[in-house]
Design an enzyme around this catalytic site. Sequence first.
Site, PDB file in Angstrom:
ATOM      1  CE  LYS A 147      -4.233  -1.573   2.310  1.00 61.87           C
ATOM      2  NZ  LYS A 147      -5.171  -1.304   3.415  1.00 61.87           N
TER       3      LYS A 147
ATOM      4  CG  ASP B 212      -8.368   0.809   3.484  1.00 58.89           C
ATOM      5  OD1 ASP B 212      -9.184  -0.086   3.185  1.00 58.89           O
ATOM      6  OD2 ASP B 212      -7.132   0.668   3.364  1.00 58.89           O
TER       7      ASP B 212
HETATM    8  P1  NAP Z   1      -0.524  -2.969  11.618  1.00 59.91           P
HETATM    9  O1  NAP Z   1      -0.260  -1.891  10.637  1.00 59.91           O
HETATM   10  O2  NAP Z   1       0.446  -4.084  11.794  1.00 59.91           O
HETATM   11  O3  NAP Z   1      -0.770  -2.258  13.054  1.00 59.91           O
HETATM   12  C1  NAP Z   1      -0.987  -3.056  14.192  1.00 59.91           C
HETATM   13  C2  NAP Z   1      -1.456  -2.177  15.336  1.00 59.91           C
HETATM   14  O4  NAP Z   1      -1.809  -3.034  16.424  1.00 59.91           O
HETATM   15  C3  NAP Z   1      -0.380  -1.225  15.851  1.00 59.91           C
HETATM   16  O5  NAP Z   1      -1.006  -0.043  16.312  1.00 59.91           O
HETATM   17  C4  NAP Z   1       0.208  -2.023  17.014  1.00 59.91           C
HETATM   18  O6  NAP Z   1       0.841  -1.227  17.982  1.00 59.91           O
HETATM   19  C5  NAP Z   1      -1.039  -2.644  17.580  1.00 59.91           C
HETATM   20  N1  NAP Z   1      -0.783  -3.843  18.389  1.00 59.91           N
HETATM   21  C6  NAP Z   1      -0.307  -5.032  17.960  1.00 59.91           C
HETATM   22  N2  NAP Z   1      -0.232  -5.902  18.995  1.00 59.91           N
HETATM   23  C7  NAP Z   1      -0.663  -5.235  20.094  1.00 59.91           C
HETATM   24  C8  NAP Z   1      -0.799  -5.589  21.462  1.00 59.91           C
HETATM   25  N3  NAP Z   1      -0.510  -6.826  21.903  1.00 59.91           N
HETATM   26  N4  NAP Z   1      -1.296  -4.646  22.301  1.00 59.91           N
HETATM   27  C9  NAP Z   1      -1.616  -3.410  21.856  1.00 59.91           C
HETATM   28  N5  NAP Z   1      -1.485  -3.023  20.582  1.00 59.91           N
HETATM   29  C10 NAP Z   1      -1.009  -3.919  19.702  1.00 59.91           C
HETATM   30  O7  NAP Z   1      -1.921  -3.698  11.303  1.00 59.91           O
HETATM   31  P2  NAP Z   1      -3.179  -3.057  10.549  1.00 59.91           P
HETATM   32  O8  NAP Z   1      -3.049  -3.308   9.099  1.00 59.91           O
HETATM   33  O9  NAP Z   1      -3.360  -1.683  11.043  1.00 59.91           O
HETATM   34  O10 NAP Z   1      -4.366  -4.003  11.058  1.00 59.91           O
HETATM   35  C11 NAP Z   1      -4.878  -3.893  12.370  1.00 59.91           C
HETATM   36  C12 NAP Z   1      -6.165  -4.709  12.453  1.00 59.91           C
HETATM   37  O11 NAP Z   1      -7.148  -4.083  11.606  1.00 59.91           O
HETATM   38  C13 NAP Z   1      -6.021  -6.151  11.942  1.00 59.91           C
HETATM   39  O12 NAP Z   1      -6.819  -6.987  12.733  1.00 59.91           O
HETATM   40  C14 NAP Z   1      -6.580  -6.102  10.534  1.00 59.91           C
HETATM   41  O13 NAP Z   1      -7.129  -7.325  10.111  1.00 59.91           O
HETATM   42  C15 NAP Z   1      -7.679  -5.055  10.707  1.00 59.91           C
HETATM   43  N6  NAP Z   1      -8.019  -4.362   9.477  1.00 59.91           N
HETATM   44  C16 NAP Z   1      -9.333  -4.343   9.134  1.00 59.91           C
HETATM   45  C17 NAP Z   1      -9.733  -3.676   8.006  1.00 59.91           C
HETATM   46  C18 NAP Z   1     -11.176  -3.670   7.661  1.00 59.91           C
HETATM   47  O14 NAP Z   1     -11.509  -3.257   6.541  1.00 59.91           O
HETATM   48  N7  NAP Z   1     -12.050  -4.072   8.553  1.00 59.91           N
HETATM   49  C19 NAP Z   1      -8.787  -3.017   7.214  1.00 59.91           C
HETATM   50  C20 NAP Z   1      -7.439  -3.047   7.601  1.00 59.91           C
HETATM   51  C21 NAP Z   1      -7.078  -3.730   8.736  1.00 59.91           C
HETATM   52  P3  NAP Z   1       2.412  -0.868  17.860  1.00 59.91           P
HETATM   53  O15 NAP Z   1       2.491   0.342  16.953  1.00 59.91           O
HETATM   54  O16 NAP Z   1       2.819  -0.566  19.251  1.00 59.91           O
HETATM   55  O17 NAP Z   1       3.088  -2.067  17.285  1.00 59.91           O
END
Ligand code: NAP
Length: 266
Positions: A65, A100
Amino acid sequence: MDVYGLVGNPVGHSLSPPMHEAAYDHLGIDARYVTFEPAATDLEAAIDGARALGVAGLNVTVPFKEAVRDLVAVDDLAARVGAVNTVDFSGSEPTGHNTDVEGVRRAFAHHDVPLAGERAVVVGAGGAGRAVAFALADADARVHVANRTVETAESLAADVGATAHALDELPALVGDADVLVNATTVGMDAPDQSPVPADALHGDLAVLDAVYTPLETRLLRDAGAVGATTVDGAWMLLFQGVAAFERWTGRDAPVEAMNAALRARL
Ligand code: NAP
């Protein structure tokens, strides 16, 4: 026949093909939606090749992305967010967009959740957190970003005009909030984990969980138990696809058909 697709790695379990093909079937559009999994070093060749082959549109997901921004003409929103999830090949050059953000806005609108002037807390500052924070800020919500790594929250907060917080501030923040979004991975494939303590939740909240595996997360269960409005992550996924479909085809998306196809597979 028009060809649309998704570029990412991995994309094997993507829900986008059935969601988009349900729309083509419903409207009688002669099109297919397929997945492409290039190596990271082949992204430019993949975009050039798709264009040369007459692919009409591509969605873009992890890990491409950000990198795809250098290969297409990026619109203002995608430039501000720093991520492109939709490429349109219909013009003289490929253009890059971010649906998004619209997915978040329309997920709330579909549930009649007002955003303008509301106090909103976003937990998480990764890819999903950025889209959520821009959607809420652009809708004139008063945004607070909380993240495990506070520096990342500070960076996102500076980009959207929000305030940054550590996770231990969540109980106080959520107590005063109207809108709460989980944009962390907490709760994904682990139904008993929530990023927000249950006793911080209250009935005046609207809660969106970006996580959609499972659909009913611990956070949404806890929120529902205190009478909050709950919005599961499939709505956000649905409406980013709806927005991409409408950009590519110029037609209103058959939202119910796309939603049914998506939920049948979740
Ligand atoms: P990402 O870029 O890897 O970001 C992960 C986030 O989660 C970061 O803020 C990270 O914090 C935090 N995190 C991870 N483990 C944690 C823990 N144990 N405790 C507290 N915070 C934690 O992932 P992403 O792409 O944003 O995706 C995040 C979620 O959104 C996923 O479940 C994904 O499937 C979902 N999602 C859904 C959609 C939708 O359309 N519904 C779209 C995109 C993503 P740090 O910065 O401290 O690592």
